[in-house]
Design a protein around this motif. Structure first.
Motif, PDB file in Angstrom:
ATOM      1  N   HIS A 180       0.824  -1.205   0.000  1.00 47.12           N
ATOM      2  CA  HIS A 180       0.000   0.000   0.000  1.00 47.12           C
ATOM      3  C   HIS A 180       0.860   1.257   0.000  1.00 47.12           C
ATOM      4  O   HIS A 180       2.018   1.252   0.430  1.00 47.12           O
ATOM      5  N   SER A 231      -3.066   5.046   3.794  1.00 43.50           N
ATOM      6  CA  SER A 231      -3.447   3.859   4.569  1.00 43.50           C
ATOM      7  C   SER A 231      -3.455   4.096   6.070  1.00 43.50           C
ATOM      8  O   SER A 231      -3.441   3.142   6.843  1.00 43.50           O
ATOM      9  N   LYS A 289      -6.165   2.149   8.185  1.00 42.90           N
ATOM     10  CA  LYS A 289      -5.892   0.720   8.337  1.00 42.90           C
ATOM     11  C   LYS A 289      -4.722   0.488   9.290  1.00 42.90           C
ATOM     12  O   LYS A 289      -4.760  -0.434  10.124  1.00 42.90           O
TER      13      LYS A 289
END
Length: 320
Positions: free
Chosen positions: A198, A203, A206
């Motif tokens: 990613h 991100s 997450k």
């Protein structure tokens, strides 16, 4: 290049991957362009300037002569890489390169790939950083680790071997993460590590949900067009650290830039995450000694505040 030839004449047979000559450190006048690394059973000779065939032959002959003493029944395996800025040219000068090629660093094994690419799968100058992670995980078994810019996941392998319960590896390069998965398997590590191909900056949600993390490792390139530029992007990472770290957790921040000094990271942290306390700058491996330490790799350790008294370690550090 007298210093390089002298170092070759005194070589001992290596068992682990390691640097054996570091001209880039400026301690060997006349040999500044050269480095020599051992990735057993292969030697890697690197020049940061164009080199004549005559000079290359001289170095190769010196290696052959020394190798005939160290291992008279074995062929000399040698790869040469010319590095200029972000470009490299690599060729095998002598012998062969194993495929796959596995090297060791203490109890850990890693896959490397010398004949292709600018980097080789294992950054030798980060050996002290990996040892610090190993020691940290042994002192805190079951720790949760976030490994940003994970590359081939060397930090993750060391952390899992030393007792981490979870490591989240994040890197945009899926190919590097695939090698990271091989490194985990090579060391018998089957569970606990995840691999996220990613963009870190997209991100955060997450990554925050995967925590809190007892250790966050940040090892970005100093400059990678379209991905990371330290001068403008490092501060964006620092701002996120308080949300990613568990109380009393540690952050390892790495910077491999000849232009940016330790103060760059310290000053930014005071602005972006002043609650994190600076503990120490790790010494680089002796093989990477530099006449100007601020030009060399910088690895700084910070600690988040704890929820209660007595949990923080050490005292506020100073820059050596």
């Amino acid at each position: 290049m007298h210093a390089l030839l002298d170092a070759i004449s005194r070589l001992e047979r290596p068992t682990d991957a390691q640097r054996v000559f570091h001209g880039r450190g400026g301690l060997h006048p006349g040999s500044e362009q050269w480095s020599l690394d051992a990735y057993p059973p292969v030697w890697l000779l690197t020049s940061h300037q164009p080199v004549s065939d005559s000079d290359l032959d001289t170095v190769l002959e010196a290696l052959r002569e020394r190798w005939s003493v160290l291992a008279p029944s074995e062929p000399l395996n040698c790869v040469f890489q010319l590095r200029q800025e972000a470009r490299s040219e690599t060729r095998v000068l002598s012998g062969d390169v194993p495929d796959p090629h596995t090297v060791s660093e203490g109890p850990v094994r890693f896959r490397v790939h010398l004949p292709r690419g600018l980097n080789h799968g294992l950054f030798l100058d980060m050996a002290a950083g990996r040892q610090w992670v190993r020691d940290r995980m042994r002192a805190q078994p079951g720790a949760r680790v976030l490994n940003l810019f994970a590359y081939t996941c060397a930090f993750s392998v060391v952390a899992m071997q030393a007792g981490a319960s979870q490591v989240v590896n994040v890197d945009m390069a899926g190919g590097a993460l695939n090698i990271g998965k091989q490194n985990h398997a090579l060391n018998g590590l089957g569970q606990g590590a995840s691999f996220l191909p990613h963009d870190i900056f997209s991100s955060w949600g997450k990554l925050r949900r995967s925590g809190p993390h007892d250790l966050v490792i940040v090892d970005p390139p100093a400059y990678q067009k379209g991905s990371f530029v330290a001068e403008k992007d490092y501060v964006r990472l620092m701002r996120r650290l308080p949300d990613l770290l568990a109380p009393g957790g540690h952050a390892m921040l790495c910077l491999n830039s000849t232009k940016l000094e330790t103060s760059f990271l310290l000053d930014l942290m005071q602005v972006a995450a002043p609650s994190l306390r600076f503990l120490e700058r790790l010494p680089n491996p002796p093989a990477f000694d530099d006449a100007s330490p601020e030009r060399a790799l910088k690895v700084l350790i910070f600690q988040a505040p704890s929820d209660g008294p007595g949990d923080d370690e050490g005292n506020p550090g100073h820059v050596p």
